[in-house]
Design a protein around this motif. Structure first.
Motif, short mmCIF file in Angstrom:
data_model
loop_
_atom_site.label_atom_id
_atom_site.label_comp_id
_atom_site.label_asym_id
_atom_site.label_seq_id
_atom_site.Cartn_x
_atom_site.Cartn_y
_atom_site.Cartn_z
N SER A 377 0.81 -1.21 0.00
CA SER A 377 0.00 0.00 0.00
C SER A 377 0.85 1.27 0.00
O SER A 377 0.48 2.28 -0.61
CB SER A 377 -0.97 -0.01 1.18
OG SER A 377 -0.29 -0.17 2.39
N THR A 394 -8.92 6.20 -2.73
CA THR A 394 -10.10 6.29 -1.86
C THR A 394 -9.78 6.08 -0.39
O THR A 394 -10.64 6.31 0.46
CB THR A 394 -11.15 5.24 -2.27
OG1 THR A 394 -10.57 3.93 -2.18
CG2 THR A 394 -11.64 5.49 -3.68
N ALA A 395 -8.59 5.59 -0.05
CA ALA A 395 -8.27 5.32 1.35
C ALA A 395 -6.77 5.42 1.56
O ALA A 395 -5.99 5.24 0.63
CB ALA A 395 -8.76 3.92 1.74
N GLY A 398 -2.95 0.81 4.10
CA GLY A 398 -3.39 -0.04 5.19
C GLY A 398 -2.60 -1.32 5.28
O GLY A 398 -1.84 -1.69 4.37
#
Length: 590
Positions: A377, A394-395, A398
């Motif tokens: 990530s 979008t994020a 993680g």
């Protein structure tokens, strides 16, 4: 006798138990808390604490409602025991003592085969649970239990058990038992029988406020196995032949629906209205159960991660190709699985930035958590100033997450213990069925004669057809039927729509409409009594729900995708749809 349902899954409406107990008369209240994914979740809970492994929300509901159920003489049967029914039974007894209630609690066990998995040829799974039938529940209720909790029984068994106890059915009463299986299958998923997840919602509920809080369903079961599906007066939603048909088609295979107590012939089921919010199920034929029990196996498959890039405006395909090349070249090691999916949600000359954007998802899986964790990530985030114009995701980055793999196996029924454990500790062994029959495919029935139609219009299939879809391990089903309530049935139009549908929606047609199925095994099953066809699509969900092979990992939207696809529909088959109910249809056709 009246059996209500207050749970269709682990996480369903927490207030439903109270609503069902206060809304009207019931003899039994049931709850289905288990699914393939739930067993994986409970398995991981048990890894952390061996005293866990059951649905804890059931206890929260009982804390408020156990006294109410006792006062109203309603007995409760639920499969909330999951992987630890004995533990849940003990917790219910402790709760009753704390509340000062005299409540008798029994449980059913034997489904957990984990300790014997290797000797049964099941490998070394995280969970291994056979689907038991209803007779342990019957023994528990016959002993006077107020509450019966089970492990992995079939979803319909929590209804079959109370019915068999109440009417004194015997294990060879296959027609009666199959009738209760049908009723149990309808109410097992709660509000899906009363308007939830219902294909024709916009047509049948012109005031959508009626669906803000659908009531939970009730099965009024008779001694012959027939039933009426209904709900408490004044609750939301509706019970119609179409809401019941939709649920009958949910997560089934062919014309034979196997259960441990009887095999339901789905092609025998007849559905008709019986008044407002009342639908009668009759004519059900049952056959002996198969000689084997299905076993649900969950394994830890490894670790997964994903990142979703937002691609906005022009050159969407080139932007996707650029970031793909950049990310793959920056990884120091290639994960065992690396998948790219581009969803073209963008519109030309869009009025908002969101509608001008597409979504590019990269999913990785590997046995090594580090390889697909922050190493992956962070590599995606490091491209932020060096990639396509408008780069965003979008994020934030993680860690890797564990994912599960589901498989199904079968073991001889007489190899699986089935034990009712009564309140006093007495253990009653339930024998395997003495009469069984191997499952075979049912030959396709005679189809209505094809006929000539007049002019056609290219319209969504959902103009005349409803659908409900769901997961079956790594496979999915799509049940498709024609609307039968109201004028469609009274004028015979439903029969004409059915005749058109069964000749039009073939396996080849389905593959053409849903290109994702083109290279997968697809089987069609024809169910004339329900004016329906059911498709089973093998492998579309990869290795099960937790594997997340698709963005819709449980295939719940698969049927709605099919309904949205355009086909040539005879104009005469569209002419009784209320104006305004289907905005996709030209008003002159309505």
């Amino acid at each position: 006798m009246r059996i209500g349902n207050c749970s269709g899954f682990y996480g369903d409406r927490i207030s439903a138990m109270r609503e069902m107990l206060t809304g009207g008369d019931l003899d039994f209240l049931t709850g289905d808390y288990l699914a393939e994914l739930t067993m994986l979740i409970l398995g991981r809970d048990r890894m952390k604490d061996p005293d866990r492994g059951y649905a804890r929300t059931f206890l929260r509901q009982l804390e408020e409602c156990l006294g109410l159920a006792k006062d109203r003489d309603v007995r409760i049967v639920a499969n909330a025991g999951g992987l630890n029914p004995a533990g849940l039974a003990a917790a219910v007894r402790a709760l009753a003592d704390r509340l000062g209630l005299d409540v008798t609690v029994a449980h059913v066990e034997g489904d957990d085969l984990l300790a014997r998995a290797a000797s049964l040829g099941l490998g070394t799974p995280l969970t291994a649970n056979a689907y038991l039938g209803a007779w342990g529940i019957v023994e528990s209720l016959n002993s006077g239990a107020d509450v019966v909790v089970t492990g992995r029984v079939t979803d319909a068994s929590v209804v079959v058990g109370p019915a068999a106890c109440h009417f004194g059915w015997q294990p060879t009463d296959h027609d009666r038992i199959a009738g209760a299986v049908a009723a149990g299958h309808v109410i097992e998923c709660g509000t899906q029988a009363t308007g939830g997840n219902y294909a024709f919602f916009a047509r049948d509920f012109p005031d959508l406020r009626a669906l803000t809080r659908p009531g939970f369903p009730i099965a009024e079961i008779h001694d012959d196995g027939s039933s009426v599906i209904t709900k408490h007066p004044g609750t939301g939603g509706a019970v119609t032949p179409d809401t019941v048909t939709a649920q009958l088609l949910y997560e089934i295979g062919g014309a034979r629906y196997a259960n441990p107590d009887a095999t339901l012939r789905v092609d025998s089921v007849r559905v008709c209205g019986d008044g407002a919010d009342r639908v009668r199920i009759s004519g059900v034929t049952g056959e002996p159960p198969p000689p084997t029990l299905k076993v649900s196996l969950n394994h830890i498959g490894g670790f997964r991660n994903e990142v979703t890039f937002v691609l906005t405006g022009l050159d969407i395909e080139a932007k996707a190709e650029l970031v793909r090349l950049q990310l793959e070249s920056s990884l120091t090691a290639t994960p065992a699985e690396l998948e790219w999916t581009l969803a073209r949600t963008d519109h030309v000359d869009a009025a908002t930035e969101q509608t001008a954007s597409a979504l590019l998802r990269c999913t990785v899986r590997d046995p090594d958590a580090e390889l697909v964790g922050r190493r992956f990530s962070s590599a995606a985030v490091e491209l932020a100033l060096a990639s396509y114009p408008g780069f965003t995701s979008t994020a934030p980055p993680g860690d890797a997450q564990v994912y599960g793999v589901f498989t199904a196996a079968h073991v001889p029924a007489d190899e699986v213990p089935h034990v009712a454990v009564l309140a006093d500790g007495t253990r009653i062994d339930v024998p395997a069925p003495s009469v069984t029959a191997a499952l075979t495919e049912v030959a396709e029935p005679a189809l209505p004669a094809p006929r000539e139609y007049g002019p056609t219009r290219r319209l969504p299939l959902g103009t005349v057809a409803g659908a409900r879809s769901g997961d079956k391990g790594g496979s999915a089903n799509i049940g498709v039927w024609v609307h039968t309530s109201g004028a469609s049935d009274a004028t015979g139009k439903a029969d004409r729509q059915w005749g058109w549908l069964v000749h039009t929606l073939t396996v080849d047609a389905l593959r053409a409409l849903l290109p994702e199925t083109a290279d997968l095994p697809v089987t069609r099953h024809v169910l004339p009594n329900l004016r329906a066809v059911n498709f089973v699509i093998d492998g579309i969900l990869g290795q099960g729900v937790a594997y997340q092979a698709r963005f819709d990992p449980q295939a719940k939207g698969l049927g709605e995708w099919l309904r949205s696809r355009h086909v040539d529909i005879p104009v005469e088959l569209c002419s009784d749809i209320p104006v305004g109910m289907c905005p996709d249809i030209p008003e002159e056709l309505l």
